[in-house]
Design an enzyme around this catalytic site. Structure first.
Site, PDB file in Angstrom:
ATOM      1  N   ASP A  66       0.820  -1.211   0.000  1.00 12.93           N
ATOM      2  CA  ASP A  66       0.000   0.000   0.000  1.00 12.93           C
ATOM      3  C   ASP A  66       0.859   1.268   0.000  1.00 12.93           C
ATOM      4  O   ASP A  66       0.351   2.367   0.204  1.00 12.93           O
ATOM      5  CB  ASP A  66      -0.953   0.017   1.201  1.00 12.93           C
ATOM      6  CG  ASP A  66      -0.231  -0.030   2.545  1.00 12.93           C
ATOM      7  OD1 ASP A  66       1.019  -0.130   2.552  1.00 12.93           O
ATOM      8  OD2 ASP A  66      -0.905   0.030   3.588  1.00 12.93           O
TER       9      ASP A  66
ATOM     10  N   GLU B 246       1.712   3.955   7.656  1.00 10.84           N
ATOM     11  CA  GLU B 246       0.630   3.599   6.756  1.00 10.84           C
ATOM     12  C   GLU B 246       0.136   4.826   5.973  1.00 10.84           C
ATOM     13  O   GLU B 246       0.437   5.970   6.332  1.00 10.84           O
ATOM     14  CB  GLU B 246      -0.533   2.995   7.557  1.00 10.84           C
ATOM     15  CG  GLU B 246      -0.166   1.754   8.373  1.00 10.84           C
ATOM     16  CD  GLU B 246      -0.009   0.494   7.530  1.00 10.84           C
ATOM     17  OE1 GLU B 246      -0.018   0.597   6.284  1.00 10.84           O
ATOM     18  OE2 GLU B 246       0.124  -0.593   8.121  1.00 10.84           O
TER      19      GLU B 246
END
Length: 243
Positions: free
Chosen positions: A135, A142
């Site tokens: 991702d 993140e």
């Protein structure tokens, strides 16, 4: 940005090992930023052989790891401290007191994060090793993590938990949180080298290299680093245009 495309994992690991070998020879007191996971294993195996063959020494090297799972003690087989001890530190001549990994079981995680950030600031990495999440995450930063972040506790994204579950007996056993150094901490390194292999990383590679610099893809900030090298196998590079 220096983009190196190679044929496969073995060639990627070999090129990376030569990069590290040269850096250590030029500066025996190198401060390294290190990563875990399956991607750097080939690199670490080659570095171990180089030490055993007398090509390089880790005697005066200092290392800082990117991250650690919250809740796993250092002797847990899936902790990142254990990983580093087993796959590199115990097989080379580095002094264990010069190896730093955040503690995921510190009684006060906030203080642990602050202390780790302070250590990083006092010991800027000469060479930071990175992998790339599917991702676009680096470390455990993140998507959506601020580019100005320092060491912090993060709740792991579901795709990260799935990616890491291959190392655990059950997906339920994967910790849901981790300590990770921040993106600003990563960017303070003098030189950064990233290793990426596999078609499952191709979309993240394209966003990192040819997409906009945006917090939705944390690795995209590396476009702004003055000395960033990425070594990709053909599968990871397959969506890049103009190479």
């Amino acid at each position: 940005m220096n983009i190196i495309v190679v044929s496969d994992y073995e060639e990627m690991s070999e090129k990376a090992s030569l990069f590290f070998c040269q850096a250590i020879k030029e500066n025996p007191k190198l401060v390294l930023g290190l990563a875990t996971g399956s991607t750097p294993l080939g690199l670490y195996q080659r570095l171990v052989k180089m030490v055993q063959n007398g090509q390089i020494s880790f005697r005066d090297v200092t290392s800082f790891n990117l991250d650690e799972y919250v809740g796993l003690p250092a002797d847990h087989p899936q902790s990142y401290r254990y990983f580093m001890n087993q796959n590199l530190f115990s097989q080379v001549d580095i002094k264990l007191e010069n190896t730093f990994v955040p503690s995921g079981v510190a009684p006060d995680l906030e203080k642990e994060c602050e202390a780790y950030t302070e250590k990083l600031a006092k010991n800027p990495q000469d060479l930071q090793l990175l992998g790339l999440g599917s991702d676009g995450h680096i470390g455990f930063n993140e998507p959506g993590t601020s580019f100005s972040s320092h060491t912090h506790v993060v709740r792991l994204a579901e795709c990260t938990i799935r990616d890491n579950s291959r190392l655990f007996d059950r997906i339920e056993d994967v910790p849901k949180e981790a300590i990770t150094i921040g993106i600003q901490d990563v960017m303070q390194a003098k030189n950064i080298i990233m290793l990426v292999n596999g078609s499952n990383k191709a979309e993240a590679v394209k966003r990192m290299i040819q997409g906009p610099v945006d917090e939705s893809c944390p690795a995209s900030i590396l476009q702004k680093h003055p000395s960033f090298t990425v070594i990709l196998d053909k599968e990871a590079a397959k969506l890049l245009s103009g190479l």
